[in-house]
Motif scaffolding. Sequence first.
Motif, mmCIF file in Angstrom:
data_model
loop_
_atom_site.group_PDB
_atom_site.id
_atom_site.type_symbol
_atom_site.label_atom_id
_atom_site.label_comp_id
_atom_site.label_asym_id
_atom_site.label_seq_id
_atom_site.Cartn_x
_atom_site.Cartn_y
_atom_site.Cartn_z
ATOM 1 N N HIS A 154 8.499 13.668 8.879
ATOM 2 C CA HIS A 154 8.315 14.226 7.550
ATOM 3 C C HIS A 154 7.231 13.496 6.759
ATOM 4 O O HIS A 154 6.646 12.531 7.244
ATOM 5 C CB HIS A 154 9.639 14.492 6.831
ATOM 6 C CG HIS A 154 10.324 13.354 6.130
ATOM 7 N ND1 HIS A 154 11.685 13.360 5.932
ATOM 8 C CD2 HIS A 154 9.881 12.223 5.543
ATOM 9 C CE1 HIS A 154 12.013 12.268 5.239
ATOM 10 N NE2 HIS A 154 10.934 11.564 5.004
ATOM 11 N N GLN B 241 7.125 0.601 0.536
ATOM 12 C CA GLN B 241 5.879 0.066 -0.027
ATOM 13 C C GLN B 241 5.809 0.315 -1.538
ATOM 14 O O GLN B 241 5.353 -0.532 -2.301
ATOM 15 C CB GLN B 241 4.665 0.742 0.629
ATOM 16 C CG GLN B 241 4.554 0.477 2.133
ATOM 17 C CD GLN B 241 3.629 -0.687 2.463
ATOM 18 O OE1 GLN B 241 3.226 -1.455 1.598
ATOM 19 N NE2 GLN B 241 3.304 -0.832 3.736
ATOM 20 N N VAL C 82 0.853 -1.190 0.000
ATOM 21 C CA VAL C 82 0.000 0.000 0.000
ATOM 22 C C VAL C 82 0.881 1.229 0.000
ATOM 23 O O VAL C 82 1.504 1.545 1.008
ATOM 24 C CB VAL C 82 -0.824 0.061 1.304
ATOM 25 C CG1 VAL C 82 -1.884 1.143 1.225
ATOM 26 C CG2 VAL C 82 -1.414 -1.291 1.624
ATOM 27 N N GLY D 44 0.501 4.852 -0.182
ATOM 28 C CA GLY D 44 -0.392 6.011 -0.202
ATOM 29 C C GLY D 44 -1.227 6.077 1.045
ATOM 30 O O GLY D 44 -0.943 6.857 1.941
ATOM 31 N N LEU E 196 11.700 3.503 9.401
ATOM 32 C CA LEU E 196 11.494 2.162 9.958
ATOM 33 C C LEU E 196 12.864 1.525 10.211
ATOM 34 O O LEU E 196 13.837 1.834 9.517
ATOM 35 C CB LEU E 196 10.746 1.263 8.967
ATOM 36 C CG LEU E 196 9.265 1.543 8.709
ATOM 37 C CD1 LEU E 196 8.732 0.573 7.654
ATOM 38 C CD2 LEU E 196 8.446 1.435 9.989
ATOM 39 N N LYS F 102 3.835 -2.527 10.348
ATOM 40 C CA LYS F 102 5.007 -3.229 10.889
ATOM 41 C C LYS F 102 5.866 -2.289 11.727
ATOM 42 O O LYS F 102 5.889 -1.082 11.494
ATOM 43 C CB LYS F 102 5.877 -3.769 9.756
ATOM 44 C CG LYS F 102 5.130 -4.568 8.712
ATOM 45 C CD LYS F 102 4.725 -5.926 9.224
ATOM 46 C CE LYS F 102 4.017 -6.708 8.127
ATOM 47 N NZ LYS F 102 3.427 -7.930 8.587
ATOM 48 N N GLY G 264 -0.757 -5.324 8.178
ATOM 49 C CA GLY G 264 0.235 -4.720 7.281
ATOM 50 C C GLY G 264 1.095 -3.674 7.984
ATOM 51 O O GLY G 264 2.102 -3.231 7.459
ATOM 52 N N GLU H 269 -2.961 15.782 10.845
ATOM 53 C CA GLU H 269 -2.760 16.857 9.861
ATOM 54 C C GLU H 269 -2.990 18.209 10.522
ATOM 55 O O GLU H 269 -3.716 19.065 10.011
ATOM 56 C CB GLU H 269 -3.708 16.688 8.652
ATOM 57 C CG GLU H 269 -3.521 15.400 7.905
ATOM 58 C CD GLU H 269 -2.332 15.432 6.939
ATOM 59 O OE1 GLU H 269 -1.781 16.517 6.684
ATOM 60 O OE2 GLU H 269 -1.959 14.349 6.466
ATOM 61 N N TYR I 142 4.436 12.697 -4.940
ATOM 62 C CA TYR I 142 3.837 13.330 -3.760
ATOM 63 C C TYR I 142 4.865 13.352 -2.627
ATOM 64 O O TYR I 142 5.019 14.336 -1.928
ATOM 65 C CB TYR I 142 2.590 12.563 -3.332
ATOM 66 C CG TYR I 142 1.924 13.153 -2.107
ATOM 67 C CD1 TYR I 142 1.082 14.265 -2.222
ATOM 68 C CD2 TYR I 142 2.148 12.623 -0.850
ATOM 69 C CE1 TYR I 142 0.492 14.828 -1.104
ATOM 70 C CE2 TYR I 142 1.558 13.179 0.283
ATOM 71 C CZ TYR I 142 0.730 14.277 0.149
ATOM 72 O OH TYR I 142 0.152 14.820 1.249
#
Length: 454
Positions: free
Chosen positions: A130, A328, A92, A94, A287, A103, A101, A223, A373
Motif C-alpha cells: 500500500h 519517519q 525523511v 516523503g 517494517l 532499515k 537510512g 509506479e 498524503y
Amino acid sequence: MHPETWLALEHLQRCALEALAVQKRASKASRSWALNRAIGEVVAVQKMVGTIPQTERALVEEIAKSWQSILVSESAEVGSISIYEPVKNPYVAGDPVVGPGFKGREDTIRELKQLWCGTTKPPSVVLYGHRRMGKTSILRNINSHLGSEVRLAYVNLLILGGAERGLSDLFLAIADEIRASLPELPQADMDEFDRHPELAFKQYLDLVQSALGKSRLIIALDEFEKLEEWMNAGRIPGNLLDTFRGYIQKDQNIAFAFAGLHKLEEMTEDYFNPLFASVRPIRVSFLSKDAAFQVLANPALEDYPLDFSREALECIWQLTGGQPYLVQLVGHYLVSRFNRLTFEQGKQLEPVFSLEDVEAVIADPEFYSQGRYYFAGIWGQAGQGAEGQKELLKFIAAFPNGIPMEGIAARFGPNSENTASALRELERHDVLQEKDGQWQFTVELMRRWVKEFR
Ligand SMILES: Nc1ncnc2c1ncn2[C@@H]1O[C@H](COP(=O)(O)OP(=O)(O)OP(=O)(O)O)[C@@H](O)[C@H]1O
Ligand SMILES: [Mg+2]
C-alpha cells in the motif's frame, strides 16, 4: 542508621542507577546526560557529608569518593555533549530513503537477491504494497546487494508526467536508464522510437542482450499503475501488457520488476495470467519491530544527539504498526518539536524522547495534515474495488480495540456479501486485520484519522 545517612544512601543509589544507564544507553548523548546526573548525585552527597554523624561519615565519604573516581574515568570515554544548535532532522517522511537510512527488509532483499543472482534465468517480479510502504526504497537500495553481474535500470513512471508522446516517451525513458547502467550501449535512436516505438525498443533490447554477455539486466518500472492511467487516457495502447509479456518471455537474462499498489498484484492475475507462474508477486508490508526501532534510534546522522525511552519506542510501534512512512513522520515531528521548545522557547529538555513527547506530537492536528498524503491515499484506495469499504472503516474506527465479526454483522446484516468482500479487500490491502477474533485497523494512527476527519 541516622536519617541523614539514609538520605545520602538514596543519592548514592540514584547515582548507581544512572551509572547503569551510562553503560546501557545506546546514544552518546543520553549516556552523557546520565553521567551528568550520576555526578550530580555524588556532588549532593559530598555537600551533605558534614551533616552525617561521625560514626557513619567515613564510610559514606569513602563510597562517594570511589563513585567519583569511577565517574571521572568514565567521563573521559563518554565525553560531554551539549546541544548548542537545532538538531538536523534525520527523519525523511516523503522521499524514498537511500543508503544507511534504509532499515530492515532483509527478507525481501534476500529473496530478490536469490531470484536475480541465484537462478539461471532471473524471473520478473511484481513488488506491491500500500501507499508509502517502502516499495521505491527497496528498489533504490537493492542495487548494492546484487553484485556486478546484475545491472539494474530504474525508471519511475511518475517522471514521465502525462506521457504526452505515448509509447515513445515510455520506451525512450526505459532505454535511457538501461544505457545508464550499461554505458557501452549506443544511444537510442529517437526518430526510430518516435516512428515505431515497440519495434525500436525490441531492437534495442537485442543490442542490450548482446552487450550483457553473461551479466543480467533488471528493468525496474516503478509506479506501474501510471500505465493504466495512460491507457485510460488513450495515450498508450491497451494491449501494452501483452507487449511486456512478450519481452519477459523473449530474453534469458533480462527481467522486469514492476512496482506499485496492490492493484498491481490484482492486475497480474488478469493480464499476466498465462505467465503468472514466472512473474513472482512480492508483498511489501510493514517494517518489523526491530527495523522500526532502528529507523528511530539509529538514523543516518553521525553523532545524532537524541535518543528514545523504551516506552516512547513502544508507543510509536503501537501507533504506526511499523508503517515506515508514519514511523519517519513521528520521528520528524519529535525532532522539530525538540528544536522548537529548546531554541525558540528556551526550555531545558533532556535529549531523550519520552512517552509524553510522542503523545504531544500526535495530538497536534498539524501532524495529520502533514500525513494526509498517506491517510487520504489509503482512504482513496478504499473507495475503489469492493463496495462499502469506507463505511466499514468508519464503523470500525469507533472501536479502538477492534470489534468481533458478530458486531460487524449486527450493523451491516448477517450475510452481507458486500461486507465480506470489503473486509477481505481491506485485509489484503493491509488496512484491517483480524486479531484475536477482533477486526481492527493495522495502523492505530489511521484509525484515529478516520475517526477524527471522516
Ligand atoms: N526500509 C525503510 N527504512 C526506513 N524508512 C523507510 C523504509 N522504507 C520506507 N521508508 C520511509 O517511508 C516513506 C515511503 O517510502 P517509499 O517512497 O519507498 O514508499 P513507496 O511504497 O514507494 O510509496 P508510494 O506508494 O508513495 O510510491 C519514505 O519517505 C521513507 O521515509
Ligand atoms: Mg514509490
